[in-house]
Each structure stands twice: as C-alpha cells, then as structure tokens.
Design an enzyme around this catalytic site. Structure first.
Site, PDB file in Angstrom:
ATOM      1  N   ARG A 176      -3.862  -3.951   6.936  1.00  0.00           N
ATOM      2  CA  ARG A 176      -3.335  -2.585   6.906  1.00  0.00           C
ATOM      3  C   ARG A 176      -4.339  -1.400   6.646  1.00  0.00           C
ATOM      4  O   ARG A 176      -4.493  -0.284   7.453  1.00  0.00           O
ATOM      5  CB  ARG A 176      -2.268  -2.246   5.714  1.00  0.00           C
ATOM      6  CG  ARG A 176      -1.107  -3.193   6.115  1.00  0.00           C
ATOM      7  CD  ARG A 176      -0.079  -3.081   4.781  1.00  0.00           C
ATOM      8  NE  ARG A 176       0.638  -1.932   4.961  1.00  0.00           N
ATOM      9  CZ  ARG A 176       1.443  -1.531   3.954  1.00  0.00           C
ATOM     10  NH1 ARG A 176       1.486  -2.483   3.047  1.00  0.00           N
ATOM     11  NH2 ARG A 176       1.812  -0.241   3.949  1.00  0.00           N
ATOM     12  N   CYS A 235      -1.569   2.771  -3.019  1.00  0.00           N
ATOM     13  CA  CYS A 235      -1.195   1.652  -2.037  1.00  0.00           C
ATOM     14  C   CYS A 235      -0.383   2.140  -1.044  1.00  0.00           C
ATOM     15  O   CYS A 235      -0.750   3.133  -0.485  1.00  0.00           O
ATOM     16  CB  CYS A 235      -0.211   0.748  -2.999  1.00  0.00           C
ATOM     17  SG  CYS A 235       1.142   1.437  -3.897  1.00  0.00           S
TER      18      CYS A 235
END
Length: 280
Positions: A176, A235
């Site tokens: 990611r 995050c």
C-alpha cells in the site's frame, strides 16, 4: 504502568477491573457473542471509538468521537477516572484494542492496559469464553476532557514530512505504501517524505508484541536521532497506528503523535502522493 498485560496476570479478571472487548466490522456483535472473556464489555470501533464523518476528506474514515460523546461512552461502560481498564481485541491490538488504549491515555486516563496477544492469548491459555451479552453497570458522569492530546492535523503533517528534524511514519503494509494496491482508500501511495514501518513487524509469530528490548531496536532503527516528540505515526485511518504507538510506549519511546486522519484524509485532499513508480 506497562501498556501491556499478560493473560496470566490476576488483574485481568479482578472484579474491579473494567474489561473491554473491542471489535471492528459489520459483524462485530455477532463475533463478540460467539465468544469473549467473561464480563467483558463490547465496544465497537465504528460506534464507540470513532465518529461518522460526512466526508472522509475532513478527518479521515475514523475520526475521533467528540470528547463529550467519549466521556458519555465511558460512563455507560462504568468507567470512572480511577478505574483500571484492560482492553483487548481479536486482531492482536491492531483493530481497536490499541485505539481505545491510546484514546484513554490521550485524555489522561493512565490506568489502562492492553492484553498482550488479545483474544487468542486467552484461548491459548485455556480460558473458557462466554457467550453472554454482558451489560455493564453505568457509572456517574465521566468528566469531559479538554482535548485529545498528542495529535496532529494535516497541516502539521505537511510541514513535518519536509523537515529534517521530524519524521512521519506510515505503518501500513509495504504494498500500500509503495502504491501497488489500495483496498480501502481512493488512491494508492504515501505521503511524500514519510517512511514505512509495517505495524505487524512489532509482533512475534504467536501474535504477541516483541520484547521491549526488541521493539526499542526496531523503532530506533527507523527513528534514528529524531526526538520522539517530533515523530508522527499514521496508517489508513488512525487505528493501526495506535498499535505502533503502544509498541513504542512499551519500548520506552514516549512522545510520538498520532495523525488521526491518516492516509484516508490525505489521499482525498488533492495533495502530492508518492509511489514507487513516481519516486517522490
């Protein structure tokens, strides 16, 4: 007080302890009813530990609840400022347990610990789970805190990512971060200048946090000479970042801050995005 507690510690099941089971996802209640620690209160990530944003571009997918709402939730759970709270989840403190720990610490409630290894640690130890829908006894009003401490907004992140004496850490998985895939948000990639340290690197193969010494080595290899108070952790939506903040606390690294909006906010604001392909 250590941020972690072991399942063998008698304080976990002390009647005076407020035990909270945090679940995430649409089937949170069903999973809780399938088995939880005796006398554990159900908390859900979406309803209890986050507000419901009209637009994730302002605050991300899991913005913090208002201080008034959080205080009311604590009262409903029977938590007072003097309560010892033990929190766990079924995802090794990565999907709610550490988030609640961080929220309590952020408002100044210091007597809170996370069960190391979560629900699995209990079943591995042979603890018999309950399927009751446990209802807590409410307490008097929890004082409404003045603020959530140790947070930063998007403007501070912009500045920190460009500063040599500050550090932004992205704890999402590497694919990611590199921009290869993005299963939850609209755009893949990362904040230019942020470094990657996958949150699960802090866990043993059994799903427990590494020792404090091993964690100190792991984090200091990333932080280097940056002062802890100049470190920002994020995050996807401000949840798994708390897992890393707990690990840092366990390692004796105190002072890093949480960017609550995280990638879910940044990626929706038409801001620069770095990927492996563009080399930013």
């Amino acid at each position: 007080m250590s941020p972690l507690i072991e399942i063998t510690d008698p304080r976990v099941f002390d009647p005076a302890t407020i035990l909270i089971d945090v679940r995430a996802g649409a089937n949170a209640h069903e999973r809780y009813l399938a088995g939880h620690l005796p006398n554990a209160i159900l908390a859900t990530l979406d309803d209890d530990l986050a507000s419901h944003p009209a637009d994730a571009a302002i605050g991300g997918r899991h913005p913090l609840p208002s201080l008034k709402d959080f205080a009311a939730t604590l009262s409903r759970w029977g938590v007072t400022p003097n309560s010892h709270v033990v929190v766990y989840d079924d995802k090794n403190a990565a999907m709610g347990g550490a988030r609640l720990w961080w929220m309590l610490r952020s408002i100044g409630h210091t007597s809170v610990q996370v069960l190391n290894g979560g629900l699995k640690a209990a079943t591995d130890e042979g603890v018999e789970l309950s399927t009751d829908d446990y209802k807590p006894v409410a307490a008097g009003p929890y004082p409404i805190p003045e603020q959530y401490r140790h947070t930063v907004d998007i403007e501070e992140v912009k500045a920190a990512a460009k500063a040599d004496d500050r550090l932004v850490i992205d704890v999402r998985e590497g694919q990611r971060y590199l921009g290869h895939t993005e299963p939850l948000d609209l755009v893949a990639g990362h904040i230019p200048g942020a470094v990657n340290l996958f949150y699960s690197n802090s866990l043993s193969p059994e799903g427990r946090y590494l020792t404090s010494q091993a964690l100190a080595t792991l984090y200091k290899d990333t932080i280097g000479d940056i002062k802890p108070e100049n470190v920002i952790v994020h995050c996807g939506s401000g949840v798994t970042a708390c897992h890393t903040l707990l690990g840092m606390e366990h390692a004796g690294i105190t002072g890093p801050k949480l960017y609550v909006g995280s990638w879910s906010e940044w990626s929706r604001r038409d801001l620069p995005i770095a990927t492996e392909a563009n080399g930013l």
